[in-house]
Design a protein around this motif. Structure first.
Motif, PDB file in Angstrom:
ATOM      1  N   SER A 519       7.907  22.601  16.485  1.00 34.60           N
ATOM      2  CA  SER A 519       9.365  22.678  16.535  1.00 34.60           C
ATOM      3  C   SER A 519       9.958  21.303  16.279  1.00 34.60           C
ATOM      4  O   SER A 519       9.360  20.270  16.598  1.00 34.60           O
ATOM      5  CB  SER A 519       9.841  23.220  17.887  1.00 34.60           C
ATOM      6  OG  SER A 519       9.494  22.338  18.934  1.00 34.60           O
ATOM      7  N   ILE A 520      11.122  21.304  15.690  1.00 38.11           N
ATOM      8  CA  ILE A 520      11.920  20.098  15.490  1.00 38.11           C
ATOM      9  C   ILE A 520      13.207  20.294  16.286  1.00 38.11           C
ATOM     10  O   ILE A 520      13.840  21.351  16.190  1.00 38.11           O
ATOM     11  CB  ILE A 520      12.235  19.891  14.000  1.00 38.11           C
ATOM     12  CG1 ILE A 520      10.944  19.741  13.192  1.00 38.11           C
ATOM     13  CG2 ILE A 520      13.121  18.669  13.800  1.00 38.11           C
ATOM     14  CD1 ILE A 520      11.166  19.724  11.690  1.00 38.11           C
ATOM     15  N   TYR A 521      13.570  19.312  17.091  1.00 37.15           N
ATOM     16  CA  TYR A 521      14.737  19.508  17.936  1.00 37.15           C
ATOM     17  C   TYR A 521      15.643  18.281  17.936  1.00 37.15           C
ATOM     18  O   TYR A 521      15.220  17.158  17.678  1.00 37.15           O
ATOM     19  CB  TYR A 521      14.326  19.855  19.373  1.00 37.15           C
ATOM     20  CG  TYR A 521      13.477  18.823  20.076  1.00 37.15           C
ATOM     21  CD1 TYR A 521      14.061  17.812  20.837  1.00 37.15           C
ATOM     22  CD2 TYR A 521      12.088  18.872  20.018  1.00 37.15           C
ATOM     23  CE1 TYR A 521      13.288  16.876  21.500  1.00 37.15           C
ATOM     24  CE2 TYR A 521      11.298  17.946  20.681  1.00 37.15           C
ATOM     25  CZ  TYR A 521      11.907  16.952  21.419  1.00 37.15           C
ATOM     26  OH  TYR A 521      11.132  16.016  22.074  1.00 37.15           O
ATOM     27  N   TYR A 522      16.909  18.556  18.215  1.00 37.21           N
ATOM     28  CA  TYR A 522      17.920  17.510  18.361  1.00 37.21           C
ATOM     29  C   TYR A 522      18.635  17.751  19.683  1.00 37.21           C
ATOM     30  O   TYR A 522      19.058  18.873  19.987  1.00 37.21           O
ATOM     31  CB  TYR A 522      18.908  17.535  17.203  1.00 37.21           C
ATOM     32  CG  TYR A 522      20.142  16.691  17.442  1.00 37.21           C
ATOM     33  CD1 TYR A 522      20.066  15.306  17.536  1.00 37.21           C
ATOM     34  CD2 TYR A 522      21.396  17.295  17.591  1.00 37.21           C
ATOM     35  CE1 TYR A 522      21.201  14.534  17.767  1.00 37.21           C
ATOM     36  CE2 TYR A 522      22.533  16.532  17.813  1.00 37.21           C
ATOM     37  CZ  TYR A 522      22.431  15.150  17.905  1.00 37.21           C
ATOM     38  OH  TYR A 522      23.548  14.392  18.136  1.00 37.21           O
ATOM     39  N   LEU A 523      18.766  16.701  20.475  1.00 39.04           N
ATOM     40  CA  LEU A 523      19.399  16.806  21.789  1.00 39.04           C
ATOM     41  C   LEU A 523      20.459  15.725  21.907  1.00 39.04           C
ATOM     42  O   LEU A 523      20.167  14.547  21.702  1.00 39.04           O
ATOM     43  CB  LEU A 523      18.335  16.673  22.891  1.00 39.04           C
ATOM     44  CG  LEU A 523      18.750  16.851  24.345  1.00 39.04           C
ATOM     45  CD1 LEU A 523      17.569  17.375  25.148  1.00 39.04           C
ATOM     46  CD2 LEU A 523      19.211  15.527  24.954  1.00 39.04           C
ATOM     47  N   LYS A 524      21.665  16.143  22.231  1.00 35.18           N
ATOM     48  CA  LYS A 524      22.765  15.192  22.419  1.00 35.18           C
ATOM     49  C   LYS A 524      23.147  15.177  23.888  1.00 35.18           C
ATOM     50  O   LYS A 524      23.528  16.204  24.454  1.00 35.18           O
ATOM     51  CB  LYS A 524      23.965  15.572  21.558  1.00 35.18           C
ATOM     52  CG  LYS A 524      25.057  14.503  21.539  1.00 35.18           C
ATOM     53  CD  LYS A 524      26.155  14.857  20.557  1.00 35.18           C
ATOM     54  CE  LYS A 524      27.166  13.721  20.414  1.00 35.18           C
ATOM     55  NZ  LYS A 524      26.573  12.486  19.875  1.00 35.18           N
TER      56      LYS A 524
END
Length: 713
Positions: A519-524
């Motif tokens: 998985s590739i994820y982005y968290l802000k």
């Protein structure tokens, strides 16, 4: 494609014929024990044929325990450690999902009302043979609490068709610097309508910790603490359910925690002022704590029709009365003066929650909706006393009182629909309105928390895309303005003015052949809070502040397979890059990066598959986060597990943290640099035994969701 479909149909036909043959034999009741054993083996083979190791759904990754040879003959805690992207650390008492700050554990879809060491001890009473699958939910949908950057782990137990008594007894010994012992007992009873489960766990032990903390600026402070942590915890629990009729069921659960803990601490502090004046402090601390807890939960489930429509009600109540006495005796050099101090504190968190959930499956899709109310209350009193002329005198300036009440009202709705055999979708939204009253201030805020999931599967490939927004509210220890003293001059405290932080999660996942998952994820992360240390003369203090924003970009991957029929291995990799913005403090954020990997190996050593050797290795390479740098950390664990008496008796021996690694890090501010170097007695030898008697299939009990309880810590 047609050939594959034809093969699948033929396989199903063959399996159906086998089961018809088994049913015919069972109806005659004239076959031998050897025939029974053979039929049992056929059933087990069929289960293995059908089960896939990994499955990816729109909002979760599923690990099928029966398909993993590494997960046989273990307890639930050890089984979780074999699931890709999960990490279990018994030394710290934590279960985590890589890339998440915390995790909550459910059993059959209902939240376990335990955390830390108590949760791990509870999981030891559940055998892997009784677990059907484990669901890893990295972005919880709107049905669940929006609190925290936490994932969910849902342990699904096998259904129990048998009636009568069953149970298990387990015992374990862990040798660190000091020895630790644990005993668990479970007794289950089930009829057609009534189910009862009694559990008792008892743990007693100690461990040695060494913590070094230096602050170097205009003045310098060198601190080292050697600590002996001691605990004695008794946790009995009762769970009962009754089927009123075929459509309705009611249940209750009560858990008592009788915790008695303590610490003996030797702290040495060397302070060199800007004028090069040196002061040395030697402090002996005796910390004793009683913390009994009561947790009561109840539920009522009502099936509205035969198509799966269901209405559920649940209620939870938690209460804790924590009494702590800490005695300090500090020698100051070169003056050679002695200062004796005592602190007495009483902290009483209390949580109450009720909720209602409605599930409505229709031909056009499934609708879920519900409401929830929870109230979190806490009162805390700290008295600081100085010993003068053999009498303790209260110091009013250093004592404090704090009252806090939080009420949260939530409503959610979601819609799920499958499009053919390939597409699965789900979307939802949750609204939470929070009212806070405290000794310091009063305020309220409301927020929307949307979530959306979609997945596509085709032959061996599964793609998924998810989004969710969450909130991280401060815990009681973050908010409480108490001063927790290390010596008369150094302390840490919470901050009642902390405000919540908010998290947005985006994740793209892919699974191939039910073995490889990535998985590739982005968290802000906005308005995040953490602990900040400072130095004022010889006084070293720590407090919490909202002080940074983060943007995380991450990738994780895992591959699990069986080689040569006797070796199962799981390889995992996680990498992140992050940028940070700091506010409210004098520090410069660094461009962060991290890389970690692990290799878990299980080797079957005999034909009966009752003896297995495991060797696990994981490593976190040096990495940066905001204004901090963390050093290389590696862990090597090995052991052996043996199954006897047709798997009724399990014996496990494990050596953890063989290299006895220390946890090291550096923090950089404009006016000082801070360094820590800690060892928490990680290297240990553990021996455990588990005996299962009676009905060897797991009692299928319900647990009630109680997401808020962790905030009382």
């Amino acid at each position: 494609m047609k050939i594959l479909l034809y093969q699948e149909i033929k396989l199903l036909e063959i399996m159906k014929l086998k089961y018809l043959f088994i049913a015919t034999l069972l109806s005659t009741a004239t076959f031998s024990q050897n025939q029974k054993d053979s039929l049992k083996e056929i059933e087990q083979v069929n289960i293995l044929v059908k089960k896939k190791l990994l499955e990816r759904k729109a909002d979760r990754l599923i690990f099928n325990v029966d398909a993993s040879i590494a997960s046989q003959g273990m307890d639930a805690g050890e089984t979780l450690a074999n699931v890709p992207m999960l990490k279990v650390d018994e030394n710290l008492g934590t279960i985590s999902i890589i890339g998440k700050s915390s995790v909550n554990v459910m059993l059959n879809g209902r939240m376990l009302n335990l955390s830390g060491a108590a949760l791990l001890n509870y999981l030891k009473s559940i055998r892997s043979e009784n677990i059907s699958k484990i669901e890893v939910i990295t972005s919880p949908p709107s049905k669940y609490e929006a609190q925290g950057n936490s994932g969910l782990i849902n342990i699904i137990l096998k259904k129990n068709p048998n009636l009568g008594f069953s149970g298990n007894i387990s015992s374990g010994l862990t040798q660190r610097t000091y020895h630790n012992g644990s005993t668990n007992g479970t007794l289950n009873y089930q009829t057609d309508k009534f189910s009862l489960s009694l559990k008792t766990s008892y743990i007693e032990g100690a461990k040695r910790s060494n913590e070094r903390y230096n602050i170097l600026g205009e003045s310098r402070n060198y601190s080292e603490s050697t600590r002996k942590d001691m605990w004695r915890d008794l946790t009995p629990s009762l769970n009962a359910s009754y089927k009123i009729n075929k459509n309705s069921e009611i249940g209750i659960e009560y858990i008592y925690g009788g915790d008695k803990n303590g610490m003996n601490i030797l702290n040495t502090t060397r302070n060199i002022s800007s004028a090069l004046k040196e002061t040395n402090l030697i402090t002996n601390t005796f910390h004793r704590e009683k913390s009994p807890t009561h947790t009561f939960s109840t539920y009522y489930d009502l099936k509205l029709d035969s198509l799966g429509k269901k209405l559920s009600f649940a209620g939870n109540f938690f209460k804790n009365i924590n009494d702590t006495e800490v005695n300090f005796s500090t020698v100051s050099l070169p003056e050679n003066t002695v200062q004796n101090v005592k602190t007495l504190s009483k902290v009483q968190p209390q949580i109450f929650s009720v909720q209602a959930d409605l599930e409505l499956p229709f031909s056009f899709g499934t609708i879920e909706t519900g409401v929830k109310f929870n109230q979190f209350r806490n009162s805390a009193d700290l008295k600081y006393l100085n010993l003068e002329n053999n009498h303790y005198i209260i110091d009013e300036e250093k004592g404090s009182q704090f009252r806090y009440q939080e009420e949260n009202y939530a409503v959610y709705g979601s819609f799920a629909k499958n499009f053919g055999e390939h597409w699965e979708t789900k979307a939802g939204i949750r609204y939470e309105n929070t009212f806070v009253k405290s000794t310091v201030n009063n305020f309220n805020y409301g927020q929307w928390f949307p979530s959306a999931f979609v997945s596509y599967k085709n032959e061996k490939n599964v793609f998924s895309l998810s989004y969710s927004r969450r909130i991280n509210r401060p815990s009681m220890s973050n908010l409480n303005p108490f001063r927790w003293y290390e010596n008369p001059y150094s302390y840490s405290s919470g901050n009642p003015l902390l405000t919540p932080s908010y998290i947005s999660n985006y994740e793209l996942g892919y699974t191939f052949d039910n073995k490889f998952s990535t998985s590739i994820y982005y968290l802000k992360l906005k308005n995040a809070f953490g602990q900040i240390g400072s130095l004022d003369g010889i006084s070293q203090t720590g407090g919490y502040l909202n002080y940074y924003n983060n943007d995380f970009y991450g990738m994780n991957a895992s591959y699990t397979d069986t080689f040569f029929k006797f070796w199962e291995a799981t390889f995992t990799l996680n990498a992140t890059i992050q940028t940070s913005e700091v506010f409210g403090i004098e520090a410069e954020a660094q461009r962060g990066k991290s890389l970690s990997y692990s290799i878990n190996n299980t080797f079957i050593l005999n034909k009966k598959r009752t003896v297995a050797l495991f060797l696990n290795y994981d490593q976190s390479l040096p990495n940066n986060n905001v204004n901090s740098h963390f050093h290389n950390y590696l862990d090597l664990t090995s052991g052996i597990k043996v199954s006897l008496m047709e798997k009724q008796l399990q014996i496990n021996a494990t050596v953890t943290n063989i290299f006895a690694q220390r946890f090291r890090g550096d923090m950089y501010y404009k006016d000082n640099s801070q360094f820590f170097n800690n060892y928490w007695d990680g290297r240990s030898l553990r021996i455990s035994l588990n005996y299962t008697f009676g009905n060897n299939k797991k009692f299928n009990k319900k647990n009630i969701k109680f997401d808020e309880k962790d905030r009382a810590q």
